[in-house]
Write a protein that holds these residues in place. Structure first.
Motif, PDB file in Angstrom:
ATOM      1  N   SER A  47      -9.899 -24.907 -13.167  1.00 54.31           N
ATOM      2  CA  SER A  47      -8.635 -24.202 -12.930  1.00 54.31           C
ATOM      3  C   SER A  47      -8.632 -23.519 -11.563  1.00 54.31           C
ATOM      4  N   ARG A  48      -9.817 -23.142 -11.072  1.00 52.30           N
ATOM      5  CA  ARG A  48      -9.885 -22.574  -9.712  1.00 52.30           C
ATOM      6  C   ARG A  48      -9.544 -23.643  -8.677  1.00 52.30           C
ATOM      7  N   TYR A  49     -10.068 -24.861  -8.871  1.00 54.59           N
ATOM      8  CA  TYR A  49      -9.702 -25.946  -7.971  1.00 54.59           C
ATOM      9  C   TYR A  49      -8.214 -26.257  -8.084  1.00 54.59           C
ATOM     10  N   ALA A  50      -7.689 -26.233  -9.314  1.00 53.90           N
ATOM     11  CA  ALA A  50      -6.265 -26.488  -9.513  1.00 53.90           C
ATOM     12  C   ALA A  50      -5.419 -25.446  -8.796  1.00 53.90           C
ATOM     13  N   LEU A  51      -5.866 -24.193  -8.828  1.00 54.61           N
ATOM     14  CA  LEU A  51      -5.137 -23.114  -8.161  1.00 54.61           C
ATOM     15  C   LEU A  51      -5.093 -23.339  -6.658  1.00 54.61           C
ATOM     16  N   GLU A  52      -6.248 -23.660  -6.063  1.00 58.99           N
ATOM     17  CA  GLU A  52      -6.279 -23.878  -4.616  1.00 58.99           C
ATOM     18  C   GLU A  52      -5.471 -25.106  -4.224  1.00 58.99           C
ATOM     19  N   TRP A  53      -5.611 -26.181  -4.997  1.00 60.34           N
ATOM     20  CA  TRP A  53      -4.886 -27.412  -4.682  1.00 60.34           C
ATOM     21  C   TRP A  53      -3.377 -27.205  -4.779  1.00 60.34           C
ATOM     22  N   SER A  54      -2.941 -26.535  -5.821  1.00 59.02           N
ATOM     23  CA  SER A  54      -1.504 -26.321  -6.011  1.00 59.02           C
ATOM     24  C   SER A  54      -0.934 -25.388  -4.954  1.00 59.02           C
ATOM     25  N   ALA A  55      -1.708 -24.392  -4.534  1.00 58.82           N
ATOM     26  CA  ALA A  55      -1.244 -23.503  -3.477  1.00 58.82           C
ATOM     27  C   ALA A  55      -1.073 -24.260  -2.174  1.00 58.82           C
ATOM     28  N   ASN A  56      -2.026 -25.137  -1.875  1.00 56.90           N
ATOM     29  CA  ASN A  56      -1.927 -25.950  -0.667  1.00 56.90           C
ATOM     30  C   ASN A  56      -0.691 -26.848  -0.716  1.00 56.90           C
ATOM     31  N   LEU A  57      -0.436 -27.457  -1.885  1.00 54.89           N
ATOM     32  CA  LEU A  57       0.745 -28.295  -2.066  1.00 54.89           C
ATOM     33  C   LEU A  57       2.027 -27.486  -1.909  1.00 54.89           C
ATOM     34  N   ALA A  58       2.053 -26.280  -2.486  1.00 56.92           N
ATOM     35  CA  ALA A  58       3.246 -25.434  -2.405  1.00 56.92           C
ATOM     36  C   ALA A  58       3.566 -25.069  -0.961  1.00 56.92           C
ATOM     37  N   VAL A  59       2.550 -24.754  -0.183  1.00 56.09           N
ATOM     38  CA  VAL A  59       2.766 -24.416   1.229  1.00 56.09           C
ATOM     39  C   VAL A  59       3.303 -25.630   1.978  1.00 56.09           C
ATOM     40  N   GLN A  60       2.705 -26.793   1.755  1.00 62.85           N
ATOM     41  CA  GLN A  60       3.139 -28.009   2.444  1.00 62.85           C
ATOM     42  C   GLN A  60       4.590 -28.349   2.148  1.00 62.85           C
ATOM     43  N   ARG A  61       5.009 -28.139   0.904  1.00 66.27           N
ATOM     44  CA  ARG A  61       6.337 -28.582   0.490  1.00 66.27           C
ATOM     45  C   ARG A  61       7.353 -27.445   0.416  1.00 66.27           C
ATOM     46  N   GLY A  62       6.988 -26.257   0.864  1.00 63.04           N
ATOM     47  CA  GLY A  62       7.926 -25.149   0.867  1.00 63.04           C
ATOM     48  C   GLY A  62       8.290 -24.655  -0.516  1.00 63.04           C
ATOM     49  N   ARG A  63       7.352 -24.714  -1.444  1.00 63.59           N
ATOM     50  CA  ARG A  63       7.583 -24.253  -2.810  1.00 63.59           C
ATOM     51  C   ARG A  63       6.951 -22.886  -3.022  1.00 63.59           C
ATOM     52  N   GLY A  64       7.365 -22.215  -4.107  1.00 60.74           N
ATOM     53  CA  GLY A  64       6.660 -21.040  -4.572  1.00 60.74           C
ATOM     54  C   GLY A  64       5.611 -21.456  -5.585  1.00 60.74           C
ATOM     55  N   LEU A  65       4.713 -20.538  -5.943  1.00 60.51           N
ATOM     56  CA  LEU A  65       3.640 -20.847  -6.882  1.00 60.51           C
ATOM     57  C   LEU A  65       3.704 -19.896  -8.071  1.00 60.51           C
ATOM     58  N   THR A  66       3.757 -20.457  -9.273  1.00 58.18           N
ATOM     59  CA  THR A  66       3.743 -19.682 -10.510  1.00 58.18           C
ATOM     60  C   THR A  66       2.366 -19.781 -11.148  1.00 58.18           C
ATOM     61  N   LEU A  67       1.679 -18.649 -11.300  1.00 53.49           N
ATOM     62  CA  LEU A  67       0.382 -18.621 -11.972  1.00 53.49           C
ATOM     63  C   LEU A  67       0.616 -18.288 -13.438  1.00 53.49           C
ATOM     64  N   LEU A  68       0.096 -19.119 -14.328  1.00 58.20           N
ATOM     65  CA  LEU A  68       0.332 -18.926 -15.758  1.00 58.20           C
ATOM     66  C   LEU A  68      -0.984 -18.871 -16.513  1.00 58.20           C
ATOM     67  N   THR A  69      -1.162 -17.801 -17.279  1.00 63.40           N
ATOM     68  CA  THR A  69      -2.261 -17.689 -18.230  1.00 63.40           C
ATOM     69  C   THR A  69      -1.669 -17.508 -19.618  1.00 63.40           C
ATOM     70  N   ALA A  70      -2.028 -18.404 -20.527  1.00 64.85           N
ATOM     71  CA  ALA A  70      -1.507 -18.317 -21.890  1.00 64.85           C
ATOM     72  C   ALA A  70      -2.432 -17.440 -22.730  1.00 64.85           C
ATOM     73  N   VAL A  71      -1.864 -16.422 -23.349  1.00 62.92           N
ATOM     74  CA  VAL A  71      -2.636 -15.530 -24.218  1.00 62.92           C
ATOM     75  C   VAL A  71      -2.434 -16.017 -25.646  1.00 62.92           C
ATOM     76  N   GLY A  72      -3.161 -17.055 -26.015  1.00 60.46           N
ATOM     77  CA  GLY A  72      -2.993 -17.649 -27.336  1.00 60.46           C
ATOM     78  C   GLY A  72      -3.540 -16.736 -28.417  1.00 60.46           C
ATOM     79  N   SER A  73      -2.786 -16.540 -29.479  1.00 59.43           N
ATOM     80  CA  SER A  73      -3.244 -15.741 -30.607  1.00 59.43           C
ATOM     81  C   SER A  73      -3.838 -16.657 -31.661  1.00 59.43           C
ATOM     82  N   PRO A  74      -4.643 -16.133 -32.595  1.00 60.72           N
ATOM     83  CA  PRO A  74      -5.157 -16.971 -33.686  1.00 60.72           C
ATOM     84  C   PRO A  74      -4.058 -17.642 -34.489  1.00 60.72           C
TER      85      PRO A  74
END
Length: 302
Positions: A20-47
């Motif tokens: 997920s750290r690699y995914a974060l860096e890769w997606s940020a690089n893509l967002a900058v290249q394409r003029g997008r914003g970046l949404t970071l999502l962590t799911a707090v799954g309950s039992p």
């Protein structure tokens, strides 16, 4: 009334694992290249969201739920601070829904302003993990936008310039994948390698009765595969004349052909289902096998 979003966002799943750290860096690089914003999502799954295992997973109490929320918030804050140090010009927002990871990401994927979803291929492991390998498969099968899956290890994304490798087979899903591949190659100034795999026809038709002579003519089969691929690429070549395209027709299984042409720095783009796929499967066998076998990012396009 114009419903077009003012800004598009790339959504990335964050769980603290290496992938997920690699995914974060890769997606940020893509967002900058394409003029997008970046949404970071962590799911707090309950039992309660543990599906068939919900009766045997300890539910915990208010204190445990509070701990999960606190840890998730700390992870998101750390991820946001870290990525904005690398990409200070990037617009970043965070999401922390209480849901299964796949459900939370699918809901975000369906938002009108989402252009892609990026996840790691492996989470932390165990019942407490927010992301596991099956999440990428579930997302790729159902998300209305392209889903990019990053392996546990791959080359750093910040300055890597790889090729874009796309599987081509003439199916509707393949055509949409090719469109995404051309756009990505154009934005990143990368070469596009289009791979059209073919196999001898005799192996498939011999069980159906007499085999026509042309079934043994590999040159004819390869020529048909090349014509199919050229026809699929023609429109996108016109739309993206600056993209360098290398079409390769390969005598091999599609999975082998695509993986052999790619390196860890390349983006592989495949459709969810090629020609002749079974509609009841979650993903086509080629896209699923490529996801499991690739050493670099894989984009799956419906």
């Amino acid at each position: 009334m114009n419903a077009t979003p003012e800004k598009y966002w790339i959504v990335v799943g964050v769980d603290g694992s290496d992938s997920s750290r690699y995914a974060l860096e890769w997606s940020a690089n893509l967002a900058v290249q394409r003029g997008r914003g970046l949404t970071l999502l962590t799911a707090v799954g309950s039992p309660d969201s543990a599906g068939a295992f919900r009766e045997i997973v300890p539910r915990g109490g208010d204190e445990e739920a509070s701990d999960r929320l606190r840890d998730a918030r700390a992870l998101l804050d750390y991820a946001q601070e870290w990525i904005q140090r690398l990409f200070p010009e990037l617009d970043v927002r965070t999401r922390m829904p209480t849901a299964r990871a796949a459900d939370a990401l699918l809901e975000e994927a369906r938002a009108a302003d989402t252009s892609a979803v990026v996840v790691g291929s492996r989470g932390l492991g165990g019942l407490a993990s927010a992301f596991v390998g099956s999440v990428g498969v579930e997302l790729a099968a159902h998300a209305p936008v392209p889903v990019v899956v990053l392996p546990k290890r791959h080359e750093a994304a910040h300055s890597a310039k790889g090729r874009v490798v796309a599987g081509v087979d003439g199916s509707e899903s393949s055509r949409r994948a090719v469109e995404f591949a051309f756009a990505q190659a154009w934005w990143t100034e990368s070469e596009l390698v289009a791979v059209c795999a073919w196999q001898p026809m005799a192996a498939f038709v011999s069980a159906m009765g007499p085999v026509p002579p042309e079934a043994f003519d590999d040159d004819a089969v390869e020529a048909t595969a090349r014509r199919t691929a050229e026809a699929e690429l023609e429109e996108m070549r016109t739309a993206y004349p600056d993209v360098s395209v290398d079409l390769r027709t390969v005598r091999a299984h599609p999975v082998v052909a695509i993986l052999d042409e790619s390196s860890p720095a390349d983006l592989i783009v495949v459709g969810t289902r090629g020609r002749g796929g079974f509609g009841g499967l979650l993903l086509g066998s080629v896209s699923q096998s490529v996801l499991h076998g690739a050493h670099g990012p894989v984009a799956v396009v419906r």
